[in-house]
Design a protein around this motif. Sequence first.
Motif, PDB file in Angstrom:
ATOM      1  N   THR A  44      -2.924   3.912  -2.978  1.00 25.44           N
ATOM      2  CA  THR A  44      -2.961   2.779  -3.911  1.00 25.44           C
ATOM      3  C   THR A  44      -2.599   1.468  -3.223  1.00 25.44           C
ATOM      4  O   THR A  44      -1.939   1.452  -2.184  1.00 25.44           O
ATOM      5  CB  THR A  44      -1.941   2.990  -5.055  1.00 25.44           C
ATOM      6  N   ARG A  45      -3.037   0.417  -3.868  1.00 27.19           N
ATOM      7  CA  ARG A  45      -2.602  -0.936  -3.499  1.00 27.19           C
ATOM      8  C   ARG A  45      -1.995  -1.536  -4.748  1.00 27.19           C
ATOM      9  O   ARG A  45      -2.665  -1.607  -5.786  1.00 27.19           O
ATOM     10  CB  ARG A  45      -3.794  -1.772  -3.040  1.00 27.19           C
ATOM     11  N   ILE A  46      -0.745  -1.932  -4.658  1.00 23.74           N
ATOM     12  CA  ILE A  46      -0.008  -2.340  -5.851  1.00 23.74           C
ATOM     13  C   ILE A  46       0.593  -3.728  -5.659  1.00 23.74           C
ATOM     14  O   ILE A  46       1.188  -4.006  -4.613  1.00 23.74           O
ATOM     15  CB  ILE A  46       1.152  -1.353  -6.139  1.00 23.74           C
TER      16      ILE A  46
ATOM     17  N   GLN B  69      -5.617  -1.318  -6.623  1.00 22.02           N
ATOM     18  CA  GLN B  69      -6.571  -0.298  -6.198  1.00 22.02           C
ATOM     19  C   GLN B  69      -5.941   1.072  -6.366  1.00 22.02           C
ATOM     20  O   GLN B  69      -4.760   1.242  -6.099  1.00 22.02           O
ATOM     21  CB  GLN B  69      -6.895  -0.471  -4.713  1.00 22.02           C
ATOM     22  N   GLY B  70      -6.738   2.025  -6.792  1.00 23.91           N
ATOM     23  CA  GLY B  70      -6.253   3.404  -6.878  1.00 23.91           C
ATOM     24  C   GLY B  70      -5.862   3.806  -8.288  1.00 23.91           C
ATOM     25  O   GLY B  70      -5.984   3.028  -9.229  1.00 23.91           O
ATOM     26  N   GLN B  71      -5.416   5.042  -8.406  1.00 22.51           N
ATOM     27  CA  GLN B  71      -5.023   5.612  -9.690  1.00 22.51           C
ATOM     28  C   GLN B  71      -3.542   5.912  -9.694  1.00 22.51           C
ATOM     29  O   GLN B  71      -3.013   6.459  -8.725  1.00 22.51           O
ATOM     30  CB  GLN B  71      -5.749   6.937  -9.925  1.00 22.51           C
ATOM     31  N   VAL B  72      -2.892   5.620 -10.799  1.00 24.24           N
ATOM     32  CA  VAL B  72      -1.458   5.894 -10.908  1.00 24.24           C
ATOM     33  C   VAL B  72      -1.188   6.762 -12.127  1.00 24.24           C
ATOM     34  O   VAL B  72      -1.671   6.473 -13.224  1.00 24.24           O
ATOM     35  CB  VAL B  72      -0.655   4.580 -11.008  1.00 24.24           C
TER      36      VAL B  72
ATOM     37  N   ILE C 181      -1.612  -2.598 -10.770  1.00 27.81           N
ATOM     38  CA  ILE C 181      -2.449  -1.810  -9.872  1.00 27.81           C
ATOM     39  C   ILE C 181      -3.628  -2.646  -9.398  1.00 27.81           C
ATOM     40  O   ILE C 181      -4.356  -3.222 -10.202  1.00 27.81           O
ATOM     41  CB  ILE C 181      -2.984  -0.551 -10.579  1.00 27.81           C
TER      42      ILE C 181
ATOM     43  N   THR D 160      -4.014   8.757  -5.928  1.00 32.39           N
ATOM     44  CA  THR D 160      -4.819   8.435  -4.754  1.00 32.39           C
ATOM     45  C   THR D 160      -3.997   7.454  -3.921  1.00 32.39           C
ATOM     46  O   THR D 160      -2.957   6.996  -4.377  1.00 32.39           O
ATOM     47  CB  THR D 160      -6.117   7.732  -5.185  1.00 32.39           C
TER      48      THR D 160
ATOM     49  N   GLY E 268       1.254   7.660  -7.335  1.00 33.69           N
ATOM     50  CA  GLY E 268      -0.168   7.482  -7.073  1.00 33.69           C
ATOM     51  C   GLY E 268      -0.876   8.818  -7.019  1.00 33.69           C
ATOM     52  O   GLY E 268      -0.371   9.755  -6.410  1.00 33.69           O
TER      53      GLY E 268
ATOM     54  N   ARG F  93       0.845  -1.196   0.000  1.00 32.26           N
ATOM     55  CA  ARG F  93       0.000   0.000   0.000  1.00 32.26           C
ATOM     56  C   ARG F  93       0.871   1.232   0.000  1.00 32.26           C
ATOM     57  O   ARG F  93       1.873   1.277   0.707  1.00 32.26           O
ATOM     58  CB  ARG F  93      -0.895   0.025   1.237  1.00 32.26           C
TER      59      ARG F  93
END
Lengths: 232, 232
Positions: free
Chosen positions: A102-104, A56-59, A54, A100, A98, A34
């Motif tokens: 993120t979870r990567i 979760q989230g925006q990159v 990715i 936002t 990120g 995270r």
Amino acid sequence: MREDDLQDMRQLPLFEGVGASYVDSLLRNAFVQRFPAHVELVHEGDPADFLYVIVQGQVEIYAGYRDRETTISVLGPGNSFIIAAVLLDRVYLKSARGLTPTRILMLPAAAVREGFAEDAHFARALAVDMALAYRGVVKELKNQKLRSSLERLANWLITEDARQGGSGQLEIPYDKKILASRLGMAPEVLSRSIAALLPYKVEIRGRHVTLHDREALLSLARPIATIDDPSC
Amino acid sequence: MREDDLQDMRQLPLFEGVGASYVDSLLRNAFVQRFPAHVELVHEGDPADFLYVIVQGQVEIYAGYRDRETTISVLGPGNSFIIAAVLLDRVYLKSARGLTPTRILMLPAAAVREGFAEDAHFARALAVDMALAYRGVVKELKNQKLRSSLERLANWLITEDARQGGSGQLEIPYDKKILASRLGMAPEVLSRSIAALLPYKVEIRGRHVTLHDREALLSLARPIATIDDPSC
DNA sequence: TTTTTCTGTTGATGCAAATCAAGGTCTGCA
DNA sequence: TGCAGACCTTGATTTGCATCAACAGAAAAA
């Protein structure tokens, strides 16, 4: 990695068609991390140690030169980045941060390269992913070299509307300054371009956009499949 | 295909590391074609029926939109084009025409796709080729979005000089109007940019260029590895 | 050869987009 | 609640580049 994380990861498009046992052996060497927003995940010029996916989230994928910076693309869940650098064992050409939290998923580069050699289905999935990414950049290069700012914005609106369901109602999924950078213009120019679309019945309030007359906008934008069709 | 043609084809970089017997089986379905200059080999939007490999001559890869046209790249012997479209079984995103008379190896798309599935070494060679092409376009996109016309020209001169041996003496390998289009500017702008490089001791007579003061040019161009280094 | 066509240069002009500057709005946070 | 710092917009100005036009030189065609 936790068991329910593992469940999520197995569903990723990158593993589609790849044998479950092989996916699990890949995932055993991987981990999910995270990151808070605005943290730089990858810096251009660094050796490619990991393949990133990715969850979760925006990159934001971006690149710099002198004191300038430009956004190459903005990615969301399911997208992977920097496959090419990992496969070739070279340095990253772009940076990533990120937008936002993120979870990567991070797959060690060496494991990916071995996977390419050992499992034909995984090799195919990687190649397909890379081919799609390649075509994406080619389209973007054409977009930049052949179109004016206003045309790029108009076409982005049409494509984004289609992506969000084609209802004529859409949300700009990130800050306008990011959008401006993605479209290759200064934020001020984006503001003015938006104003210039008023005669085409485009209404923008904050991040919410309404296309009141798609036909009019289409006649300005003149999209073509070999730039704008994401399924082509 | 003639026996001495076959000999030539086996040496192609695309077949490096691929078993000789498998290469021959691929080549059995392929053929070598000669084209006169200026003939369009591939048209954007058409289905990808063949993978093309240049044996002899120069090929311009370009794309159009409305009444505009831009050069994406100029390729020479050993280069292949449109791997991604062939692999994904989609339409070509770019057109191609010979700048000179050409000799082209044409591999039927279906055979290439089968080859990817059947021969791991060929799959790797294709993927490496595609990864390199991908990184090339990314660099070009950065070049376009982050640099002015003059910077693009200055960096092109430095890179091209290095490619031709780094002697400070180089030949522009095609018409200036093609170079202008490749660099993303009007031919008039290229002319003026060349004139603007006079203080940096760049001498251009026809297609022959002499860089009398590389340091001065470098200080203007400020190349960076993640855009300009072809081996990166 | 002469003529024609194409490529490249140079000048004049217009336009698109970047930059500089200021003010308004929203958001997060003390 | 009020402040600081973002984001965004609008105006003024500059700059980079495209376009239009004319012409010279080279190459190709008659």
